[in-house]
Design a protein around this motif. Structure first.
Motif, PDB file in Angstrom:
ATOM      1  N   ALA A 107      12.114  -5.896  -1.233  1.00 21.20           N
ATOM      2  CA  ALA A 107      11.314  -6.641  -2.214  1.00 21.20           C
ATOM      3  C   ALA A 107      11.432  -5.948  -3.561  1.00 21.20           C
ATOM      4  N   MET A 108      10.924  -6.626  -4.598  1.00 24.35           N
ATOM      5  CA  MET A 108      10.929  -6.035  -5.949  1.00 24.35           C
ATOM      6  C   MET A 108       9.548  -5.550  -6.310  1.00 24.35           C
ATOM      7  N   MET A 109       9.446  -4.350  -6.860  1.00 19.25           N
ATOM      8  CA  MET A 109       8.144  -3.872  -7.350  1.00 19.25           C
ATOM      9  C   MET A 109       7.881  -4.514  -8.709  1.00 19.25           C
ATOM     10  N   THR A 110       6.647  -5.002  -8.916  1.00 12.41           N
ATOM     11  CA  THR A 110       6.349  -5.608 -10.220  1.00 12.41           C
ATOM     12  C   THR A 110       5.250  -4.862 -10.968  1.00 12.41           C
ATOM     13  N   GLY A 111       4.723  -3.794 -10.392  1.00 11.81           N
ATOM     14  CA  GLY A 111       3.741  -2.982 -11.114  1.00 11.81           C
ATOM     15  C   GLY A 111       2.370  -3.011 -10.476  1.00 11.81           C
ATOM     16  N   LYS A 112       1.457  -2.282 -11.154  1.00 10.60           N
ATOM     17  CA  LYS A 112       0.095  -2.125 -10.610  1.00 10.60           C
ATOM     18  C   LYS A 112      -0.847  -3.158 -11.216  1.00 10.60           C
TER      19      LYS A 112
ATOM     20  N   ILE B 168      11.550   3.662   1.836  1.00 14.04           N
ATOM     21  CA  ILE B 168      10.586   4.442   2.616  1.00 14.04           C
ATOM     22  C   ILE B 168      10.822   4.129   4.086  1.00 14.04           C
ATOM     23  N   GLY B 169      10.941   5.201   4.875  1.00 16.07           N
ATOM     24  CA  GLY B 169      11.159   5.026   6.312  1.00 16.07           C
ATOM     25  C   GLY B 169      10.019   5.642   7.088  1.00 16.07           C
ATOM     26  N   GLN B 170       9.761   5.056   8.242  1.00 14.72           N
ATOM     27  CA  GLN B 170       8.666   5.568   9.069  1.00 14.72           C
ATOM     28  C   GLN B 170       9.122   5.636  10.528  1.00 14.72           C
ATOM     29  N   THR B 171       8.860   6.779  11.162  1.00 11.52           N
ATOM     30  CA  THR B 171       9.224   6.901  12.585  1.00 11.52           C
ATOM     31  C   THR B 171       8.143   6.235  13.443  1.00 11.52           C
ATOM     32  N   ALA B 172       8.441   6.109  14.735  1.00 13.56           N
ATOM     33  CA  ALA B 172       7.497   5.445  15.643  1.00 13.56           C
ATOM     34  C   ALA B 172       6.148   6.152  15.639  1.00 13.56           C
ATOM     35  N   ASP B 173       6.139   7.503  15.451  1.00 14.36           N
ATOM     36  CA  ASP B 173       4.849   8.215  15.475  1.00 14.36           C
ATOM     37  C   ASP B 173       4.287   8.461  14.074  1.00 14.36           C
ATOM     38  N   GLY B 174       4.802   7.755  13.077  1.00 14.71           N
ATOM     39  CA  GLY B 174       4.144   7.739  11.769  1.00 14.71           C
ATOM     40  C   GLY B 174       4.646   8.746  10.741  1.00 14.71           C
TER      41      GLY B 174
ATOM     42  N   PRO C  84       0.816  -1.220   0.000  1.00 19.09           N
ATOM     43  CA  PRO C  84       0.000   0.000   0.000  1.00 19.09           C
ATOM     44  C   PRO C  84       0.850   1.272   0.000  1.00 19.09           C
ATOM     45  N   ASP C  85       2.074   1.237   0.528  1.00 16.62           N
ATOM     46  CA  ASP C  85       2.920   2.442   0.556  1.00 16.62           C
ATOM     47  C   ASP C  85       3.241   2.934  -0.852  1.00 16.62           C
ATOM     48  N   PHE C  86       3.548   1.994  -1.742  1.00 19.38           N
ATOM     49  CA  PHE C  86       3.921   2.384  -3.103  1.00 19.38           C
ATOM     50  C   PHE C  86       2.786   2.124  -4.101  1.00 19.38           C
ATOM     51  N   GLY C  87       1.707   1.483  -3.668  1.00 15.96           N
ATOM     52  CA  GLY C  87       0.577   1.198  -4.549  1.00 15.96           C
ATOM     53  C   GLY C  87       0.915   0.222  -5.664  1.00 15.96           C
TER      54      GLY C  87
END
Ligand SMILES: NC(=O)c1ccc[n+]([C@@H]2O[C@H](COP(=O)([O-])OP(=O)(O)OC[C@H]3O[C@@H](n4cnc5c(N)ncnc54)[C@H](OP(=O)(O)O)[C@@H]3O)[C@@H](O)[C@H]2O)c1
Length: 408
Positions: free
Chosen positions: A270-275, A333-339, A231-234
């Protein structure tokens, strides 16, 4: 360190990747100029042919076999750093590591063989600490872009948020380039060993298997094992072949730096393979192909067929044209503890496994010889991010066609 004649020796200069590396060093640093370096390998005739190919008749050469400890010790005593491309390392690499730790010589290589790296740490770390040898495995596509990519993202996160991200994901957005015989031989070798060794299979399943004893997290690490939606990259994702080694190097880097990414840091690749349906079908196809390769390499009859007819032989690899037209684009993509989130990318301008790998390995060797003082980083088994950090990022950006950027 006592006086040594060379800054660098390239051991395995006549390998597929070694030749590309030597061409890079000639073009970037010349021979006998500021950087003093020599080529080394088991065959005098092949080394001579390489000198002619490079047009560098005066390039010094050293003949040594990967099993000959006396010859390797003599080679090590002539140089500050040895770069090795002699693989599969699990088959040919140990004696050289032993020679380097005995003689206090710095070393870097291209191995991605988790089980072998672990053995080397267990057997030689104490000796490396006392002799002062800095040993740095994984200085190619596995694992420099991942390891320094996470290091870069965490630096930016700390600047922006005052804290690191407690979860980072790397996604291969695009890559073009072929496999060489040496890489495939290494993959087949580890699959073969794992098929008959349950202890090794257990080790290969542990994301902290290369971290120092006691460094682990209580949280389950994410791991893309099959087709999965992100969902992050769709987009749809498939497993990435290099994830097992890269993930372990990133966790070791965190531990060796004193856990700046946090004790509970989560990391996956992981590898992105498309939508859509196309992306999903591609993810399913890659998952099945990878599973088929592993299953095929694990048992003797199909392994023989793979080695004989399907995969490139040792010494073979992508053509100069496909190295040149190759590239890679990795998204983080990185995410902190508070989002709060941060996105970055790392790109390279040649095929990942050879054209770009050779340049990364060369710069890692030069960085060891020139930039990293023994007073700052003592003897021991390091990772690219923990020993080089910023200095290698800058070298790679300036000389080796890599980019490290934020995506704002
Ligand atoms: N991490 C990465 O991203 C990455 C990328 C590319 C490659 N690699 C790894 O790098 C290694 C090299 O790959 P490659 O495709 O270039 O391999 P390759 O062309 O098959 O070359 C293997 C080299 O090992 C040398 N060698 C074999 N046995 C020896 C011995 N007893 N003494 C001295 N030298 C010996 C060979 O010498 P001769 O030339 O005399 O035959 C040759 O130079 C592989 O382990 C591969 O997995 C990693």
């Amino acid at each position: 360190m006592e006086h040594r004649e060379y800054d660098l020796v390239v051991f395995g200069a006549t390998s597929f990747v070694g030749k590309i590396l030597c061409r890079y060093l000639v073009d970037q640093y010349g021979t006998g100029a500021d950087l003093k370096w020599a080529i080394a390998g088991r065959s005098e005739a092949k080394l001579g042919a390489l000198k002619r190919e490079l047009g560098e008749a005066a390039l010094p050469m050293i003949v040594a076999d990967a099993d000959d400890i006396a010859g390797l010790n003599a080679m090590c005593l002539q140089t500050r750093v040895v770069i090795s491309t002699v693989g599969p390392y699990a088959l040919f690499g140990e004696t050289l590591v032993q020679a380097c730790v005995q003689t206090g010589t710095d070393y870097c290589d291209l191995t991605g063989e988790v089980q072998w790296i672990r053995q080397m740490i267990v057997r030689y770390e104490d000796q490396a600490r006392s002799s002062g040898a800095r040993i740095v495995h994984c200085c190619g596509f596995d694992s420099i872009p991942s390891d320094l990519g996470v290091w870069f993202l965490q630096n930016e996160a700390t600047k922006d948020f005052g804290e690191p991200c407690n979860q980072v994901s790397m996604r291969v957005k695009a890559a073009r380039g072929g496999l060489s015989g040496g890489t495939v031989a290494s993959l087949i070798n580890v699959t073969k060993e794992a098929a008959s060794n349950p202890q090794l299979r257990k080790e290969l399943a542990n994301p902290f298997s290369l971290a120092p004893a006691g460094h682990k997290s209580s949280k389950r690490q994410p791991n893309v094992k099959g087709a999965q939606y992100d969902p992050d990259f769709g987009v749809w994702l498939a497993p990435f072949m290099m994830a097992p080694i890269n993930v372990r190097i990133v966790h070791r880097s965190n531990a060796l730096q004193g856990t700046p990414y946090g004790q509970e840091f989560l990391y996956d690749e992981a590898m992105m393979t498309g939508k859509g349906l196309k992306g999903r079908l591609a993810a399913l196809g890659i998952t099945a192909g990878l599973g088929g390769f592993i299953a095929g390499a694990a048992i003797k009859p199909t392994r023989w067929i793979l080695e004989r007819f399907v995969v490139p032989k040792p010494g073979e690899g992508p053509s100069p044209e496909s190295q040149k037209s190759g590239f890679y684009d990795l998204r983080f993509i990185g995410q902190t503890a508070d989002g709060r989130t941060l996105r970055t990318k790392v790109t390279g301008d040649r095929d990942p496994g050879y054209g770009s790998t050779a340049k990364m390995l060369g710069e890692a060797g030069v960085c060891l010889a020139r930039d990293v003082r023994n007073t700052d980083r003592a003897g021991g088994f390091w990772t690219p991010a923990s020993i080089f950090g910023e200095t290698l990022v800058e070298r790679l950006k300036t000389n080796a066609g890599l980019t490290f950027d934020r995506i704002d």
